[in-house]
Design a protein around this motif. Structure first.
Motif, PDB file in Angstrom:
ATOM      1  N   ALA A 219     130.634  22.293 -41.011  1.00  0.00           N
ATOM      2  CA  ALA A 219     131.831  22.561 -41.810  1.00  0.00           C
ATOM      3  C   ALA A 219     133.019  21.858 -41.185  1.00  0.00           C
ATOM      4  CB  ALA A 219     132.101  24.059 -41.894  1.00  0.00           C
ATOM      5  N   VAL A 220     133.916  21.365 -42.041  1.00  0.00           N
ATOM      6  CA  VAL A 220     135.150  20.726 -41.582  1.00  0.00           C
ATOM      7  C   VAL A 220     136.309  21.587 -42.042  1.00  0.00           C
ATOM      8  CG1 VAL A 220     136.614  18.682 -41.719  1.00  0.00           C
ATOM      9  CG2 VAL A 220     134.110  18.443 -41.719  1.00  0.00           C
ATOM     10  N   MET A 221     137.206  21.937 -41.116  1.00  0.00           N
ATOM     11  CA  MET A 221     138.394  22.691 -41.495  1.00  0.00           C
ATOM     12  C   MET A 221     139.634  22.027 -40.931  1.00  0.00           C
ATOM     13  SD  MET A 221     138.791  26.247 -39.337  1.00  0.00           S
ATOM     14  CE  MET A 221     140.456  26.473 -40.005  1.00  0.00           C
ATOM     15  N   GLU A 222     140.751  22.287 -41.574  1.00  0.00           N
ATOM     16  CA  GLU A 222     142.019  21.665 -41.195  1.00  0.00           C
ATOM     17  C   GLU A 222     142.526  22.216 -39.866  1.00  0.00           C
ATOM     18  OE1 GLU A 222     143.624  21.381 -45.815  1.00  0.00           O
ATOM     19  OE2 GLU A 222     143.582  23.283 -44.722  1.00  0.00           O
ATOM     20  N   ASN A 223     143.208  21.357 -39.122  1.00  0.00           N
ATOM     21  CA  ASN A 223     143.822  21.751 -37.856  1.00  0.00           C
ATOM     22  C   ASN A 223     145.270  21.262 -37.826  1.00  0.00           C
ATOM     23  OD1 ASN A 223     143.749  22.876 -35.157  1.00  0.00           O
ATOM     24  ND2 ASN A 223     143.896  20.772 -34.418  1.00  0.00           N
ATOM     25  N   PRO A 224     146.273  22.189 -37.860  1.00  0.00           N
ATOM     26  CA  PRO A 224     146.093  23.634 -37.928  1.00  0.00           C
ATOM     27  C   PRO A 224     145.555  24.073 -39.282  1.00  0.00           C
ATOM     28  CG  PRO A 224     148.403  23.091 -38.198  1.00  0.00           C
ATOM     29  CD  PRO A 224     147.702  21.805 -37.857  1.00  0.00           C
ATOM     30  N   GLY A 225     145.015  25.301 -39.317  1.00  0.00           N
ATOM     31  CA  GLY A 225     144.445  25.810 -40.553  1.00  0.00           C
ATOM     32  C   GLY A 225     144.373  27.329 -40.529  1.00  0.00           C
ATOM     33  N   TYR A 226     143.820  27.885 -41.570  1.00  0.00           N
ATOM     34  CA  TYR A 226     143.775  29.333 -41.751  1.00  0.00           C
ATOM     35  C   TYR A 226     142.844  29.983 -40.729  1.00  0.00           C
ATOM     36  CZ  TYR A 226     142.840  33.808 -44.071  1.00  0.00           C
ATOM     37  OH  TYR A 226     142.677  35.134 -44.362  1.00  0.00           O
ATOM     38  N   ALA A 227     143.392  30.863 -39.909  1.00  0.00           N
ATOM     39  CA  ALA A 227     142.614  31.484 -38.831  1.00  0.00           C
ATOM     40  C   ALA A 227     141.486  32.348 -39.381  1.00  0.00           C
ATOM     41  CB  ALA A 227     143.534  32.312 -37.939  1.00  0.00           C
ATOM     42  N   GLY A 228     141.704  32.999 -40.532  1.00  0.00           N
ATOM     43  CA  GLY A 228     140.661  33.838 -41.104  1.00  0.00           C
ATOM     44  C   GLY A 228     139.429  33.040 -41.487  1.00  0.00           C
ATOM     45  N   LEU A 229     139.611  31.810 -41.928  1.00  0.00           N
ATOM     46  CA  LEU A 229     138.474  30.944 -42.237  1.00  0.00           C
ATOM     47  C   LEU A 229     137.747  30.546 -40.960  1.00  0.00           C
ATOM     48  CD1 LEU A 229     136.774  29.119 -44.094  1.00  0.00           C
ATOM     49  CD2 LEU A 229     138.551  27.379 -43.849  1.00  0.00           C
ATOM     50  N   ARG A 230     138.495  30.234 -39.925  1.00  0.00           N
ATOM     51  CA  ARG A 230     137.869  29.856 -38.659  1.00  0.00           C
ATOM     52  C   ARG A 230     136.968  30.974 -38.142  1.00  0.00           C
ATOM     53  NH1 ARG A 230     142.254  29.056 -35.603  1.00  0.00           N
ATOM     54  NH2 ARG A 230     142.094  31.076 -34.551  1.00  0.00           N
ATOM     55  N   ASP A 231     137.398  32.218 -38.305  1.00  0.00           N
ATOM     56  CA  ASP A 231     136.579  33.353 -37.889  1.00  0.00           C
ATOM     57  C   ASP A 231     135.275  33.410 -38.681  1.00  0.00           C
ATOM     58  OD1 ASP A 231     138.505  34.146 -36.065  1.00  0.00           O
ATOM     59  OD2 ASP A 231     139.474  35.523 -37.459  1.00  0.00           O
ATOM     60  N   LEU A 232     135.363  33.149 -39.983  1.00  0.00           N
ATOM     61  CA  LEU A 232     134.158  33.189 -40.815  1.00  0.00           C
ATOM     62  C   LEU A 232     133.175  32.084 -40.419  1.00  0.00           C
ATOM     63  CD1 LEU A 232     135.745  33.843 -44.326  1.00  0.00           C
ATOM     64  CD2 LEU A 232     134.525  35.478 -42.882  1.00  0.00           C
ATOM     65  N   LEU A 233     133.685  30.913 -40.125  1.00  0.00           N
ATOM     66  CA  LEU A 233     132.819  29.811 -39.702  1.00  0.00           C
ATOM     67  C   LEU A 233     132.154  30.122 -38.370  1.00  0.00           C
ATOM     68  CD1 LEU A 233     135.043  26.735 -40.672  1.00  0.00           C
ATOM     69  CD2 LEU A 233     133.213  27.812 -41.994  1.00  0.00           C
ATOM     70  N   ARG A 234     132.886  30.751 -37.481  1.00  0.00           N
ATOM     71  CA  ARG A 234     132.310  31.140 -36.195  1.00  0.00           C
ATOM     72  C   ARG A 234     131.205  32.172 -36.399  1.00  0.00           C
ATOM     73  NH1 ARG A 234     136.728  33.604 -33.170  1.00  0.00           N
ATOM     74  NH2 ARG A 234     136.152  35.486 -34.327  1.00  0.00           N
ATOM     75  N   GLN A 235     131.439  33.116 -37.304  1.00  0.00           N
ATOM     76  CA  GLN A 235     130.461  34.176 -37.527  1.00  0.00           C
ATOM     77  C   GLN A 235     129.174  33.630 -38.141  1.00  0.00           C
ATOM     78  OE1 GLN A 235     129.590  35.587 -40.820  1.00  0.00           O
ATOM     79  NE2 GLN A 235     128.028  36.788 -39.759  1.00  0.00           N
ATOM     80  N   VAL A 236     129.289  32.671 -39.061  1.00  0.00           N
ATOM     81  CA  VAL A 236     128.090  32.156 -39.718  1.00  0.00           C
ATOM     82  C   VAL A 236     127.301  31.238 -38.791  1.00  0.00           C
ATOM     83  CG1 VAL A 236     128.955  30.023 -40.784  1.00  0.00           C
ATOM     84  CG2 VAL A 236     127.328  31.469 -42.029  1.00  0.00           C
ATOM     85  N   GLY A 237     127.941  30.789 -37.710  1.00  0.00           N
ATOM     86  CA  GLY A 237     127.232  30.038 -36.683  1.00  0.00           C
ATOM     87  C   GLY A 237     127.073  28.563 -36.956  1.00  0.00           C
ATOM     88  N   CYS A 238     127.798  28.010 -37.941  1.00  0.00           N
ATOM     89  CA  CYS A 238     127.677  26.586 -38.245  1.00  0.00           C
ATOM     90  C   CYS A 238     128.431  25.748 -37.210  1.00  0.00           C
ATOM     91  CB  CYS A 238     128.218  26.301 -39.634  1.00  0.00           C
ATOM     92  SG  CYS A 238     129.998  26.598 -39.796  1.00  0.00           S
TER      93      CYS A 238
END
Length: 490
Positions: A219-238
């Motif tokens: 997954a690619v996310m913006e930096n800076p970006g939405y912290a709540g999305l970063r948490d979800l990506l961490r949880q899914v383990g991608c």
């Protein structure tokens, strides 16, 4: 003898009415066994004198308790605790055994880290200068018409929408309004099978990441970006790749080859509020088509007015079905509503609907129907107009105050949104600045929570004007400038 009332007190800080508090006091006392069946309640006059309230308030509370089966009324004798009043079951729990306590560190197979949070106290409304993002301003909300819509949804005609288990389905009235009225404002056309209601945008993001990502995907996310999305990506383990944004948002060239999902906030980048130009959007969609990745578009704040001509959503330009669109009512109504939606091709929505059904079936039917009335009767658009006028005034005041005090805008020339993204002088930690400003009853949001944790950045902060009155903005900005200058010179 009447039941003594000396141990019953009203809470001066309660948000409930006096009548509701009295009902709660009596009902709790009966449920807990303090008031026994057959015992006589104090007279309305005596109880009112003790609580320092009007007698009619106690009378109305007693009548409600009679209607609910807690009390009975006897002619010329007063009110008594009903023999059939509800009672809580009386169980005596066994004493705890610390030696045999469950080791939860081993029992929990899939631990979740606490969500990333901005430096924001829970009592933020008590501060004089709350430059806090994403919270509602009760002065701008149409309480009266929302209440009427809720009452309509509770009526006999809509009783089925309140009581029915829809299983995996949504309220067709609300879905129809979204399709015919709201989505076309973003240039989106969708069939009912391509729309799913969610419990807010965060729930929509969770559903999407659960379905699209796994430890084998990127997954690619913006930096800076939405912290709540970063948490979800961490949880899914991608595998998560952070792409640095610039003055035009996410650069398509920053997306590495092999991406499976690209998360973007094209209309209002989070947290800088910059808008992605059309040429860049076309390039992003071209790459998604050619390289076969999915774009997860979080189109937050699109309803808020812009100083420039609005641009259509990425989803509106999608010709291959590669964009999954997320919307929410949190910013324009109130965050506690927890109502959002997904728009995507039918195969994805079918899977999303099944996943949602496993977790919660569907959002509450009464909330859906209330929302449908509020939208279809024109109250939502009136709300947007009222918010737009207020936000335009606040934005002008804040922009002038920032210029007058010499604070630095990190993204000058913005045209919309409800916040400003600022840069502090070199050497000033905005996390420390935020804590220092609390002493002056000022709340800001330090930017560290938005950045890749591997490359921390303490130099930015966000100031929002959705929850602060215009007449407080200039003084609050002066306090921020003063504290910033003190820390820069220290």
């Amino acid at each position: 003898m009447s039941i003594p009332t000396e141990t019953l007190f009203l809470d001066p800080d309660s948000t409930r009415t006096l009548q509701q508090q009295i009902q709660g006091l009596v009902a709790d006392s009966i449920l807990s066994g303090r008031f026994q069946a057959g015992e006589k309640m104090p007279s309305t006059r005596a109880f009112a004198r003790h609580l320092k309230v009007a007698r009619i308030t106690v009378s109305l509370a007693y009548n409600e308790l009679v209607a609910n089966g807690y009390l009975i009324s006897r002619d010329r004798s007063g009110y008594f605790v009903a023999e059939t009043a509800p009672r809580l079951p009386q169980f005596r729990p066994p004493p705890p055994d610390p030696e045999d306590a469950v080791d939860w560190s081993k029992a929990i197979a899939n631990p979740f880290a606490p969500p990333s949070e901005l430096v924001r106290p829970s009592d933020w409304r008590t501060y004089d200068y709350p430059f806090i993002y994403g919270q509602s301003d009760p002065r701008l909300f149409d309480h009266q018409n929302w209440r009427l819509c809720a009452l309509n949804a509770l009526g006999r005609k809509d009783f089925e929408s309140l009581t029915t288990d829809y299983y995996e389905r949504d309220d067709p009235v609300l879905i129809e309004y979204l399709r015919r009225q709201l989505l076309p404002r973003r240039g989106i056309s969708a069939r009912p099978e391509e729309v799913l209601l969610t419990m807010g945008a965060q729930n929509a993001l969770w559903i999407a990441t659960q379905l699209l990502l796994s430890p084998e995907k990127t997954a690619v996310m913006e930096n800076p970006g939405y912290a709540g999305l970063r948490d979800l990506l961490r949880q899914v383990g991608c595998r998560t790749v952070f792409a640095d944004v610039d003055q035009d948002g996410l650069p398509p060239q920053a997306i590495p080859e092999g991406a499976d999902v690209v998360c973007a906030t094209a209309s209002h980048h989070c947290p800088t509020s910059v808008t992605m130009p059309m040429a860049r959007r076309r390039e992003l969609l071209r790459r998604a088509r050619d390289e076969n990745f999915i774009i997860l578009e979080d189109d937050y704040e699109f309803e808020l007015p812009s100083l420039r001509a609005p641009t259509p959503a990425l989803k509106a330009q999608d010709r291959t079905g590669c964009v999954i669109y997320i919307g929410s009512f949190s910013k324009t109504l109130f965050p506690g509503l927890r109502m959002g939606y997904l728009v995507a091709p039918e195969p994805f929505i079918r899977q999303a609907r099944s996943l949602r059904a496993y977790v919660m079936r569907h959002p509450p039917g009464h909330v859906q129907r209330t929302m449908a009335y509020f939208l279809s009767l024109g109250h939502f658009d009136a709300q947007l107009t009222r918010m737009g006028d207020a936000f335009a005034r606040r934005r002008a005041v804040m922009e002038k105050a920032i210029a007058d005090t010499g604070l630095e805008l990190a993204t000058p020339g913005l045209s919309g949104g409800s916040s400003f993204w600022l840069r502090a002088p070199a050497g000033v930690s905005t996390t420390a600045l935020a804590m220092r400003l609390r002493e002056d009853s000022v709340l800001i949001e330090p930017g560290q929570a938005f950045f890749n944790p591997a490359t921390p950045n303490h130099n930015f902060y966000r100031l929002a004007y959705s929850s602060i009155a215009s007449n407080r903005i200039a003084q609050g900005i002066e306090l921020i400038a003063r504290a910033t200058d003190e820390m820069a010179r220290a």
